[in-house]
Design a protein around this motif. Structure first.
Motif, PDB file in Angstrom:
ATOM      1  N   LEU C 124       0.817  -1.223   0.000  1.00 32.48           N
ATOM      2  CA  LEU C 124       0.000   0.000   0.000  1.00 32.48           C
ATOM      3  C   LEU C 124       0.846   1.266   0.000  1.00 32.48           C
ATOM      4  O   LEU C 124       0.336   2.373  -0.199  1.00 32.48           O
ATOM      5  CB  LEU C 124      -0.937   0.016   1.221  1.00 32.48           C
ATOM      6  CG  LEU C 124      -1.938  -1.130   1.317  1.00 32.48           C
ATOM      7  CD1 LEU C 124      -2.991  -0.811   2.369  1.00 32.48           C
ATOM      8  CD2 LEU C 124      -2.592  -1.416  -0.014  1.00 32.48           C
ATOM      9  N   LEU C 129       2.805   0.918  -5.097  1.00 29.72           N
ATOM     10  CA  LEU C 129       1.464   0.709  -5.626  1.00 29.72           C
ATOM     11  C   LEU C 129       1.466   0.113  -7.035  1.00 29.72           C
ATOM     12  O   LEU C 129       0.591  -0.695  -7.374  1.00 29.72           O
ATOM     13  CB  LEU C 129       0.708   2.042  -5.630  1.00 29.72           C
ATOM     14  CG  LEU C 129      -0.720   2.036  -5.068  1.00 29.72           C
ATOM     15  CD1 LEU C 129      -0.788   1.312  -3.748  1.00 29.72           C
ATOM     16  CD2 LEU C 129      -1.221   3.468  -4.935  1.00 29.72           C
ATOM     17  N   PHE C 138      -0.537  -9.945   1.523  1.00 32.61           N
ATOM     18  CA  PHE C 138      -1.437  -8.885   1.983  1.00 32.61           C
ATOM     19  C   PHE C 138      -2.898  -9.311   1.826  1.00 32.61           C
ATOM     20  O   PHE C 138      -3.722  -9.114   2.724  1.00 32.61           O
ATOM     21  CB  PHE C 138      -1.154  -7.598   1.207  1.00 32.61           C
ATOM     22  CG  PHE C 138      -1.873  -6.410   1.757  1.00 32.61           C
ATOM     23  CD1 PHE C 138      -1.365  -5.722   2.853  1.00 32.61           C
ATOM     24  CD2 PHE C 138      -3.078  -5.986   1.215  1.00 32.61           C
ATOM     25  CE1 PHE C 138      -2.034  -4.624   3.380  1.00 32.61           C
ATOM     26  CE2 PHE C 138      -3.766  -4.895   1.740  1.00 32.61           C
ATOM     27  CZ  PHE C 138      -3.246  -4.212   2.820  1.00 32.61           C
ATOM     28  N   TYR C 139      -3.202  -9.898   0.703  1.00 33.28           N
ATOM     29  CA  TYR C 139      -4.570 -10.415   0.508  1.00 33.28           C
ATOM     30  C   TYR C 139      -4.907 -11.483   1.556  1.00 33.28           C
ATOM     31  O   TYR C 139      -5.970 -11.467   2.158  1.00 33.28           O
ATOM     32  CB  TYR C 139      -4.734 -11.012  -0.897  1.00 33.28           C
ATOM     33  CG  TYR C 139      -4.899  -9.984  -1.999  1.00 33.28           C
ATOM     34  CD1 TYR C 139      -5.792  -8.937  -1.872  1.00 33.28           C
ATOM     35  CD2 TYR C 139      -4.167 -10.090  -3.187  1.00 33.28           C
ATOM     36  CE1 TYR C 139      -5.946  -7.995  -2.884  1.00 33.28           C
ATOM     37  CE2 TYR C 139      -4.316  -9.154  -4.209  1.00 33.28           C
ATOM     38  CZ  TYR C 139      -5.208  -8.104  -4.054  1.00 33.28           C
ATOM     39  OH  TYR C 139      -5.363  -7.186  -5.046  1.00 33.28           O
TER      40      TYR C 139
ATOM     41  N   VAL D  63      -1.795  -4.351 -13.400  1.00 31.46           N
ATOM     42  CA  VAL D  63      -0.935  -3.209 -13.109  1.00 31.46           C
ATOM     43  C   VAL D  63       0.154  -3.077 -14.167  1.00 31.46           C
ATOM     44  O   VAL D  63       0.433  -1.982 -14.675  1.00 31.46           O
ATOM     45  CB  VAL D  63      -0.302  -3.340 -11.699  1.00 31.46           C
ATOM     46  CG1 VAL D  63       0.745  -2.258 -11.472  1.00 31.46           C
ATOM     47  CG2 VAL D  63      -1.381  -3.278 -10.622  1.00 31.46           C
ATOM     48  N   TYR D  66      -1.179  -1.622 -17.243  1.00 29.57           N
ATOM     49  CA  TYR D  66      -1.401  -0.195 -17.034  1.00 29.57           C
ATOM     50  C   TYR D  66      -0.117   0.600 -17.221  1.00 29.57           C
ATOM     51  O   TYR D  66      -0.072   1.585 -17.967  1.00 29.57           O
ATOM     52  CB  TYR D  66      -1.976   0.037 -15.639  1.00 29.57           C
ATOM     53  CG  TYR D  66      -2.131   1.484 -15.268  1.00 29.57           C
ATOM     54  CD1 TYR D  66      -3.250   2.206 -15.678  1.00 29.57           C
ATOM     55  CD2 TYR D  66      -1.148   2.145 -14.520  1.00 29.57           C
ATOM     56  CE1 TYR D  66      -3.397   3.544 -15.350  1.00 29.57           C
ATOM     57  CE2 TYR D  66      -1.276   3.480 -14.190  1.00 29.57           C
ATOM     58  CZ  TYR D  66      -2.404   4.176 -14.603  1.00 29.57           C
ATOM     59  OH  TYR D  66      -2.533   5.496 -14.277  1.00 29.57           O
ATOM     60  N   THR D  67       0.954   0.146 -16.573  1.00 31.66           N
ATOM     61  CA  THR D  67       2.207   0.913 -16.653  1.00 31.66           C
ATOM     62  C   THR D  67       2.799   0.845 -18.064  1.00 31.66           C
ATOM     63  O   THR D  67       3.299   1.833 -18.576  1.00 31.66           O
ATOM     64  CB  THR D  67       3.251   0.414 -15.622  1.00 31.66           C
ATOM     65  OG1 THR D  67       3.354  -1.008 -15.714  1.00 31.66           O
ATOM     66  CG2 THR D  67       2.816   0.757 -14.208  1.00 31.66           C
ATOM     67  N   LEU D  89      -8.967  -4.985  -6.112  1.00 30.40           N
ATOM     68  CA  LEU D  89      -8.344  -3.695  -6.437  1.00 30.40           C
ATOM     69  C   LEU D  89      -8.505  -2.718  -5.278  1.00 30.40           C
ATOM     70  O   LEU D  89      -7.570  -1.992  -4.923  1.00 30.40           O
ATOM     71  CB  LEU D  89      -8.966  -3.111  -7.714  1.00 30.40           C
ATOM     72  CG  LEU D  89      -8.659  -3.853  -9.019  1.00 30.40           C
ATOM     73  CD1 LEU D  89      -9.427  -3.233 -10.184  1.00 30.40           C
ATOM     74  CD2 LEU D  89      -7.156  -3.833  -9.316  1.00 30.40           C
ATOM     75  N   THR D  92      -6.110  -3.252  -2.279  1.00 28.05           N
ATOM     76  CA  THR D  92      -4.716  -2.840  -2.499  1.00 28.05           C
ATOM     77  C   THR D  92      -4.625  -1.425  -3.074  1.00 28.05           C
ATOM     78  O   THR D  92      -3.653  -1.084  -3.742  1.00 28.05           O
ATOM     79  CB  THR D  92      -3.997  -3.849  -3.416  1.00 28.05           C
ATOM     80  OG1 THR D  92      -4.870  -4.184  -4.502  1.00 28.05           O
ATOM     81  CG2 THR D  92      -3.648  -5.115  -2.652  1.00 28.05           C
ATOM     82  N   LYS D  93      -5.665  -0.637  -2.809  1.00 30.00           N
ATOM     83  CA  LYS D  93      -5.693   0.788  -3.178  1.00 30.00           C
ATOM     84  C   LYS D  93      -5.460   1.024  -4.671  1.00 30.00           C
ATOM     85  O   LYS D  93      -4.899   2.074  -5.057  1.00 30.00           O
ATOM     86  CB  LYS D  93      -4.636   1.561  -2.367  1.00 30.00           C
ATOM     87  CG  LYS D  93      -4.943   1.691  -0.865  1.00 30.00           C
ATOM     88  CD  LYS D  93      -4.460   3.047  -0.381  1.00 30.00           C
ATOM     89  CE  LYS D  93      -4.533   3.361   1.087  1.00 30.00           C
ATOM     90  NZ  LYS D  93      -5.374   2.707   1.999  1.00 30.00           N
ATOM     91  N   LEU D  94      -5.871   0.098  -5.485  1.00 21.56           N
ATOM     92  CA  LEU D  94      -5.645   0.254  -6.923  1.00 21.56           C
ATOM     93  C   LEU D  94      -6.865   0.824  -7.642  1.00 21.56           C
ATOM     94  O   LEU D  94      -6.795   1.189  -8.813  1.00 21.56           O
ATOM     95  CB  LEU D  94      -5.245  -1.091  -7.555  1.00 21.56           C
ATOM     96  CG  LEU D  94      -3.837  -1.562  -7.189  1.00 21.56           C
ATOM     97  CD1 LEU D  94      -3.628  -3.019  -7.578  1.00 21.56           C
ATOM     98  CD2 LEU D  94      -2.789  -0.675  -7.865  1.00 21.56           C
ATOM     99  N   VAL D  97      -6.037   4.072  -8.878  1.00 23.88           N
ATOM    100  CA  VAL D  97      -5.090   4.100  -9.997  1.00 23.88           C
ATOM    101  C   VAL D  97      -5.825   3.906 -11.322  1.00 23.88           C
ATOM    102  O   VAL D  97      -5.647   4.644 -12.282  1.00 23.88           O
ATOM    103  CB  VAL D  97      -4.022   3.002  -9.833  1.00 23.88           C
ATOM    104  CG1 VAL D  97      -3.191   2.858 -11.106  1.00 23.88           C
ATOM    105  CG2 VAL D  97      -3.137   3.304  -8.625  1.00 23.88           C
TER     106      VAL D  97
END
Ligand SMILES: Nc1ncnc2c1ncn2[C@@H]1O[C@H](COP(=O)(O)OP(=O)(O)O)[C@@H](O)[C@H]1O
Ligand SMILES: Nc1ncnc2c1ncn2[C@@H]1O[C@H](COP(=O)(O)OP(=O)(O)O)[C@@H](O)[C@H]1O
Lengths: 112, 180, 180, 112
Positions: C124, C129, C138-139, D63, D66-67, D89, D92-94, D97
């Motif tokens: 996080l 990110l 984490f999951y 991700v 995306y990048t 998503l 994990t704060k995505l 994004v």
């Protein structure tokens, strides 16, 4: 396993739903048959069309039902065998023991 | 090193599809073996059958063969729990799936005293036709290509069931259907 | 004796339904444990997930919980195969499901050197990110109630994941849904 | 995993079918993106409506996509997130994004 009971032209039809396996369904089938025989209903058609799984114990259970009813002078026949059940009965030479039908009308008529 | 591994296996096309892997197999003792063990409770039967089903799906067996192999496993495990371990939940059952390029071999082992297979009554004998039990092993013998029972030196009974892969692949399903 | 057993268990109403059994459990070492082991190949992931799914169905977990527990098992096994055993197919992975009245505890063990969880980057953290990896543990921590990693004395790494059964039953699904 | 490619109002829509997990789908997605970027198609909408399963590795793959696209001056947006992917998503704060849409028309329009 669930058993629905209905009567068509004086014949008791038991619609069996679900599995007939070790530990599943035996008690229900036994109780139901006992109840029917005690009430003098001796012509019984087992509809297996909605049976999802049968193991060797379930095949044995069908045989038990057959002998129970026959010993009391009744008749037990089978309706709508699934392909797998048909194969299991055939392998153990039970197709010749059971009278079985694809068509409900014909099955009911056969009791006359 | 981990990063490198990750890159390799995340970004490469790793083919999880059937048999591609199996045929590449070499000589490592436990490779290609899946073993599952559990206490002698009938409620685990469904789980074991589901494992058998996943494995035979992975091996691309046709639907009928998967069904009969699954039933053979179920019958064997039922016997191990009921006759072998006599429902003693303190005793265990082991099921091993041995995947090799040309066959699936399944072992079911219990902690019971075993039995003499040659003494079993024949369920096809007219006098036995209406017996409410005694068909399980006969079915297993019908569905599997080779079935052997042995009392283990270290105690317990083991059945070894073999299903060969020739004409058991989905692509051969038509041929199968014709043969039946 | 066998005949008697057969009669008893064929003719009695043996309740295979969830939890009825679990609560009746007493003190036997391995009772209520299901263990499955296999070589380090990713193609087994689906089988393990299906086992997790069958077990949580048997325990009557609600659908969402079953999904996230299954994913946690899958992530842990992926890590065991990839990072622990480094895809060495000669090394094994063990998954143990420990069923008790109030919780499901799942252990995943590999034959690797282990790692120091406290050194893992936080996914996080804004700087992390957009990293393409590092979210699995984490999951798992999010979905399970308690997660512990330990390097075993006899070698290998083990993760212990616990899911408690309170408000995880299907009958509580509505409450669950409201809580989310 | 299967990727179907179509173009709507100049925007490339990739319909992803099946799973995005460790060992499944990464190569296909990478190749497809490389191909599109080389052809100068830099506005890409990933339709995840028919994605059956995504693990942490699959999230990582999204991700990466995306990048890759962003680094080449393109835009990658998401369409029809399943509930589970949305949750993964979010955790994990995505979600902040990725730009994501429920409605394809709106998604296509957003590129204008
Ligand atoms: N694992 C086992 N351990 C001990 N005895 C067994 C085992 N498996 C089978 N048997 C014996 O073989 C008999 C026949 O088994 P089977 O053909 O499966 O029919 P059923 O279980 O209906 O009796 C059983 O009744 C039992 O006496
Ligand atoms: N079983 C294991 N053995 C050794 N290292 C591990 C194990 N599980 C996880 N790790 C380490 O922890 C890191 C983070 O794991 P994870 O959060 O699952 O993300 P990822 O697998 O995408 O890297 C891994 O990259 C690896 O270095």
């Amino acid at each position: 396993m669930r058993i629905d009971t209905r009567t068509t032209d004086g014949i008791t039809v038991l619609d069996i739903h679900g599995r007939i396996t070790i530990g599943e369904g035996s008690v229900e089938m036994r109780n139901k048959l006992r109840e029917l025989l005690q009430a003098g209903k001796k012509d019984i058609l087992l509809n297996l069309g909605d049976v999802s799984y049968v193991d060797s114990s379930g095949i044995g259970e069908l045989v038990s039902c057959y002998t129970t009813v026959t010993n009391q002078g009744g008749r037990l026949k089978l309706l709508h065998l699934t392909k797998k059940v048909q194969e299991l009965l055939a392998i153990t030479k039970l197709l010749t023991v059971f009278e079985s039908y694809e068509d409900e009308k014909k099955a009911i008529g056969s009791f006359k | 090193m981990d990063a490198e591994l990750l890159t390799r296996f995340r970004y490469d096309d790793y083919d999880l599809k059937p048999l591609g892997d199996v045929t590449q197999r070499t000589n490592s003792a436990q490779k290609g073996e899946i073993e599952i063990s559990f206490a002698s409770e009938l409620r685990y039967l469904d789980i074991i059958q589901v494992v058998s089903d996943s494995i035979t799906r992975m091996l691309n067996f046709d639907d009928d063969t998967r069904y009969w192999v699954g039933m053979s496993v179920r019958e064997s495990v039922t016997n191990a729990i009921l006759h072998g371990n006599k429902m003693d939940e303190g005793k265990r059952v082991w099921v091993r799936f041995d995947l090799s390029p040309d066959r699936l071999v399944i072992y079911v082992r219990d902690q019971g005293a075993g039995f003499d297979e040659s003494k079993l009554p024949n369920p096809l004998d007219p006098r036995n036709l209406l017996r409410p039990s005694g068909r399980g092993i006969f079915y297993i013998r019908t569905f599997m290509d080779d079935v052997r029972y042995s009392v283990l030196a270290e105690g317990g009974m083991e059945v070894r069931m073999e299903k060969r892969l020739n004409n058991k692949l989905k692509s051969d399903q038509e041929g199968e259907a014709n043969a039946n």
